[in-house]
Structure formats: structure tokens, C-alpha cells
Design a protein around this motif. Structure first.
Motif, PDB file in Angstrom:
ATOM      1  N   HIS A 123     -16.598 -19.486 -22.416  1.00 15.38           N
ATOM      2  CA  HIS A 123     -17.508 -19.296 -20.513  1.00 15.38           C
ATOM      3  C   HIS A 123     -16.429 -17.904 -20.001  1.00 15.38           C
ATOM      4  CE1 HIS A 123     -18.942 -22.781 -18.833  1.00 15.38           C
ATOM      5  NE2 HIS A 123     -18.778 -23.307 -20.335  1.00 15.38           N
ATOM      6  N   ARG A 124     -14.927 -17.874 -21.496  1.00 15.90           N
ATOM      7  CA  ARG A 124     -15.063 -16.432 -21.294  1.00 15.90           C
ATOM      8  C   ARG A 124     -15.427 -15.508 -21.788  1.00 15.90           C
ATOM      9  NH1 ARG A 124     -11.875 -13.474 -24.765  1.00 15.90           N
ATOM     10  NH2 ARG A 124     -10.146 -11.732 -23.484  1.00 15.90           N
ATOM     11  N   SER A 125     -16.848 -15.518 -22.480  1.00 20.73           N
ATOM     12  CA  SER A 125     -17.149 -14.737 -22.767  1.00 20.73           C
ATOM     13  C   SER A 125     -18.306 -13.779 -22.069  1.00 20.73           C
ATOM     14  CB  SER A 125     -17.973 -15.007 -24.218  1.00 20.73           C
ATOM     15  OG  SER A 125     -18.670 -15.420 -24.204  1.00 20.73           O
ATOM     16  N   GLN A 126     -18.022 -15.135 -20.602  1.00 18.48           N
ATOM     17  CA  GLN A 126     -19.171 -14.864 -19.813  1.00 18.48           C
ATOM     18  C   GLN A 126     -18.493 -14.632 -17.689  1.00 18.48           C
ATOM     19  OE1 GLN A 126     -22.878 -15.768 -19.651  1.00 18.48           O
ATOM     20  NE2 GLN A 126     -22.576 -15.810 -22.241  1.00 18.48           N
ATOM     21  N   LEU A 127     -17.333 -14.179 -18.176  1.00 17.43           N
ATOM     22  CA  LEU A 127     -16.962 -13.651 -17.173  1.00 17.43           C
ATOM     23  C   LEU A 127     -17.105 -11.601 -16.876  1.00 17.43           C
ATOM     24  CD1 LEU A 127     -13.117 -14.856 -17.725  1.00 17.43           C
ATOM     25  CD2 LEU A 127     -15.145 -15.522 -16.143  1.00 17.43           C
ATOM     26  N   ASP A 128     -17.496 -11.946 -15.768  1.00 15.21           N
ATOM     27  CA  ASP A 128     -18.118 -10.585 -15.705  1.00 15.21           C
ATOM     28  C   ASP A 128     -16.790 -10.371 -13.834  1.00 15.21           C
ATOM     29  OD1 ASP A 128     -18.995  -8.163 -13.939  1.00 15.21           O
ATOM     30  OD2 ASP A 128     -21.191  -9.047 -13.811  1.00 15.21           O
ATOM     31  N   PRO A 129     -15.869  -9.310 -14.191  1.00  9.36           N
ATOM     32  CA  PRO A 129     -15.029  -9.035 -13.452  1.00  9.36           C
ATOM     33  C   PRO A 129     -16.050  -8.183 -11.607  1.00  9.36           C
ATOM     34  CG  PRO A 129     -14.543  -8.377 -15.027  1.00  9.36           C
ATOM     35  CD  PRO A 129     -15.687  -8.504 -15.043  1.00  9.36           C
ATOM     36  N   ALA A 130     -17.004  -7.572 -12.462  1.00 10.03           N
ATOM     37  CA  ALA A 130     -17.765  -7.238 -11.059  1.00 10.03           C
ATOM     38  C   ALA A 130     -17.967  -8.592 -10.185  1.00 10.03           C
ATOM     39  CB  ALA A 130     -19.160  -6.873 -10.996  1.00 10.03           C
ATOM     40  N   ARG A 131     -18.211 -10.153 -10.606  1.00  7.68           N
ATOM     41  CA  ARG A 131     -19.170 -10.932  -9.906  1.00  7.68           C
ATOM     42  C   ARG A 131     -18.250 -12.012  -9.976  1.00  7.68           C
ATOM     43  NH1 ARG A 131     -25.933 -10.786 -11.263  1.00  7.68           N
ATOM     44  NH2 ARG A 131     -24.898 -13.375  -8.779  1.00  7.68           N
ATOM     45  N   PRO A 132     -16.653 -12.053  -9.838  1.00  7.18           N
ATOM     46  CA  PRO A 132     -16.004 -13.231 -10.352  1.00  7.18           C
ATOM     47  C   PRO A 132     -16.896 -14.673 -10.445  1.00  7.18           C
ATOM     48  CG  PRO A 132     -14.977 -12.187  -8.274  1.00  7.18           C
ATOM     49  CD  PRO A 132     -16.353 -11.505  -8.920  1.00  7.18           C
ATOM     50  N   SER A 133     -16.258 -15.414 -10.322  1.00 13.03           N
ATOM     51  CA  SER A 133     -17.117 -16.960 -10.984  1.00 13.03           C
ATOM     52  C   SER A 133     -15.228 -17.916 -10.672  1.00 13.03           C
ATOM     53  CB  SER A 133     -17.310 -17.717 -11.815  1.00 13.03           C
ATOM     54  OG  SER A 133     -18.306 -19.127 -11.969  1.00 13.03           O
ATOM     55  N   ARG A 134     -15.332 -18.486  -9.286  1.00 12.79           N
ATOM     56  CA  ARG A 134     -14.205 -19.529  -9.178  1.00 12.79           C
ATOM     57  C   ARG A 134     -14.732 -20.881 -10.248  1.00 12.79           C
ATOM     58  NH1 ARG A 134     -14.158 -24.098  -6.846  1.00 12.79           N
ATOM     59  NH2 ARG A 134     -16.633 -23.619  -5.989  1.00 12.79           N
TER      60      ARG A 134
END
Length: 357
Positions: free
Chosen positions: A150-161
Motif C-alpha cells: 500500500h505504501r507503493s501506491q501512495l501519491d502525494p498529489a492525491r493523498p488517501s486518508r
């Protein structure tokens, strides 16, 4: 180094890279995360995972960037690629035995060391069966692997709570499983470090270092190698204790050398217990106060010349001259002046009192 200090080649210590992005993974908790087998771990995680429902968009972006800067390390396994592994792993009960006060009391008695009885609480967890140990290591590393996915799916431009909370929960659940392994092996730490205790190395200090070494061993152990964790942990803890004793001895020798060069004859190889650990701390404290009376250059020269403080080797006059931008002879004069000051101050220190206490 003795052969029994050598680290057994039991662990895959290299970092496991996060899984490659193979399509967007939905940011929602998997169904197996709510299985009964994880109830205890989830209760502990509830107290650790901070809800992000009220976090602003900017705060979520900041947390996403922080999470991306932190690697999530785990010991990989070919089975972790199975889609149904989570459900399978947490379907079988661990059946951990309850803690027993008598186990802690027995550990204190066997140690043969005078120490607070409350330390026995660290040893109240029963030993793990081979099956329980295997399951705990597999679950711990699988939870970390899922967090890395799930960390590899993080995107600072579109953060997911939701994804950030899920990663935090997976890591907290992994820590719960790690702690069960650690507490079941604390008696092993007791049995190893007590062999290194002497007048200069206190049990509580060695125990603290030993527990840190045990935690590190849990995180590096490859559960798929086919042998018990205690075999690997024994080597790690023993080597760590040996290193601690050696480092402490080197630090004492540096202190003694510095005091002897000030014409303070404080050591006698024939009387090992004449000055206790407490007295050494007092001597080092007084030496520190004396050094603070010197000016900046004098203090730097004395520390560098006698390998005190952060200096790990003795510096030559020429190297110090280069550092200070003065001549070698000037460094010699400053050193002589500083030594004269320290000798004068040493005359006011009641060293005889420290030796006889």
C-alpha cells in the motif's frame, strides 16, 4: 573473536524492496483484517493508529510524503504473492498460553544476580512452540509486506486518508506479533547477558542492550530457513554483549590514560575492584568539569590529544596545527598551558577519597 561469537548465517538481512506497481490497489481494509484471530492485536492497534478523519488535505499530503520517506523492511517469502494468504494465515488460531508469574520469579532466581523483582515480569510469557513461532514470524512479515504494497501506491498529489490509516494499522499489527516473539524470548536474554556481568558492566545495562539486540534479531530472522529462532538470537545477543563489554573497556582505558597523563595515578592492574563503576562515573564527571575550565582551543587540544569525548583516535600535534591554522609549536605551547591548568585543578580534587569509598 571466539568462534561462538560469530554470527550464524541465519538471516536475510538485506532490505526487501517494495513491490512494483502492478496496477492501482484499492485503498480499503482487506476482509481478513477483521478476523477473530486479530482481535487482540486490533485492540492494541486502536490505541496506536491515529484517525485522520479530521485531517486537512495539506496534512494528508505531508503525512504521505513522510510515509514515502520511511522504508518498510520485511523478510519476503514466495507465499506472500497469494491472494488468499491473509485469510489462510489468520484462520488458524495461535493459542498463545497466558502469562505466568511463576516463570518470572524462576527467571530471577536462576539469574543468581541481585536485581529488582519487577524485572521478573519481563519473563512471564511461556516459550513458543515451533508451530507458534513459525506462525508469528510469517504473520508479522506478511503484515509488513502488505503495508509496503500500500505504501507503493501512495501519491502525494492525491493523498488517501484510508490508505494512510491502513498502512499504520498493518504496521501496528505487525508490531503486536513481533512483541509476542520478543517477550517469549526474554528469558534467553537474561541467561546470556548474566555471563558478561562484572564490576564494570552492570546487569541492567547489559539487559537493556540485549533486549534491543533481540528485537533486531526478530526483525532480521528468516522464518523459512527451517530452524528455531533461538539458535539465531543466541548468536546475535552474545555478540552484542561481547561488543558492549569491549567498548566499555576501551572507554575506561581512554579515561585512565587521560588522567595518568595529568600525573594522576589512579589505576592498579592488581586491584580490579578498588574503584567501582560509580566511582568511575564520578571521576569522569570531575574530569569533565575540569576541562570546562579551559578555553575553547585548550579544551579541543586536550580532548584530541587524549582521545576523549567524540575523538576516537589520538591526534598528532601537526594535525591539530592544520585544524587550528597555527604552527605545530603553538599547539605544543597551548597543550602545555592546558596541562598546567589541569594539574593545578587536580590538586584540589580529593582523589584519595574516591579510591577508598
Amino acid at each position: 573473536m571466539p568462534a561462538d561469537q560469530a554470527l550464524a548465517p541465519a538471516s536475510n538481512t538485506k532490505k526487501t524492496p517494495p513491490p512494483a506497481r502492478a496496477g492501482k490497489l484499492r485503498a480499503r481494509p482487506p476482509a481478513w483484517l477483521a478476523m477473530d484471530e486479530l482481535n487482540d492485536a486490533n485492540r492494541d492497534a486502536d490505541a496506536l493508529v491515529e484517525p485522520l478523519g479530521m485531517a486537512s488535505h495539506d496534512e494528508l499530503k505531508r503525512r504521505t510524503r513522510c510515509r514515502l520517506r520511511e522504508e518498510i523492511e520485511f523478510i519476503s517469502n514466495p507465499q506472500f504473492g497469494r491472494r488468499d494468504l491473509g485469510k489462510t494465515l489468520f484462520a488458524e488460531p495461535l493459542n498463545l498460553a497466558p502469562r505466568k508469574t511463576e516463570l518470572g520469579v524462576a527467571a530471577i532466581r536462576r539469574s543468581g544476580i541481585d536485581m529488582p523483582i519487577h524485572l521478573g515480569r519481563l519473563c512471564e510469557a511461556p516459550l513458543l512452540t515451533p508451530e507458534q513461532e513459525q506462525m508469528l514470524f510469517q504473520r508479522m512479515n506478511y503484515l509488513l509486506q502488505q503495508a509496503a504494497v500500500h505504501r507503493s501506491q501512495l501519491d502525494p498529489a492525491r493523498p488517501s486518508r484510508v490508505r494512510l490509516e491502513l498502512i499504520d494499522r498493518l504496521i501496528a499489527l505487525a508490531s503486536w506479533h513481533r512483541d509476542r516473539i520478543v517477550e517469549a524470548n526474554l528469558r534467553l536474554v537474561f541467561s546470556i547477558v548474566k555471563k558478561f556481568v562484572n564490576a564494570s558492566n552492570r546487569f541492567d545495562d547489559l539487559l537493556s542492550d540485549g533486549i534491543v539486540a533481540l528485537i533486531r534479531a526478530v526483525e532480521k530472522f528468516d522464518f523459512d530457513r527451517g530452524f528455531r529462532f533461538s539458535t539465531y538470537a543466541t548468536q546475535v545477543i552474545r555478540r552484542n554483549s561481547y561488543r558492549t563489554v569491549v567498548v566499555n573497556q576501551q572507554e575506561r582505558q581512554k579515561t585512565v590514560g587521560g588522567l595518568q597523563d595529568m600525573d594522576l595515578d589512579l589505576t592498579d592492574e592488581g586491584r580490579e575492584s578498588a574503584i567501582s563503576e560509580k566511582r568511575w562515573h564520578e571521576l569522569r564527571s570531575r574530569l569533565s568539569v575540569m576541562l570546562d575550565e579551559l578555553d575553547r582551543r585548550e579544551k579541543f587540544i586536550i580532548r584530541a590529544r587524549f582521545s576523549l569525548g567524540a575523538h576516537r583516535k589520538v591526534h598528532t600535534l601537526q594535525s591539530l596545527a592544520n585544524r587550528l591554522g597555527v604552527s605545530k609549536e603553538r599547539v605544543r605551547q597551548l597543550e602545555r598551558r592546558a596541562m598546567d591548568k589541569l594539574r593545578a585543578m587536580a590538586g584540589d580534587v580529593n582523589l584519595e577519597e574516591l579510591e577508598t569509598q
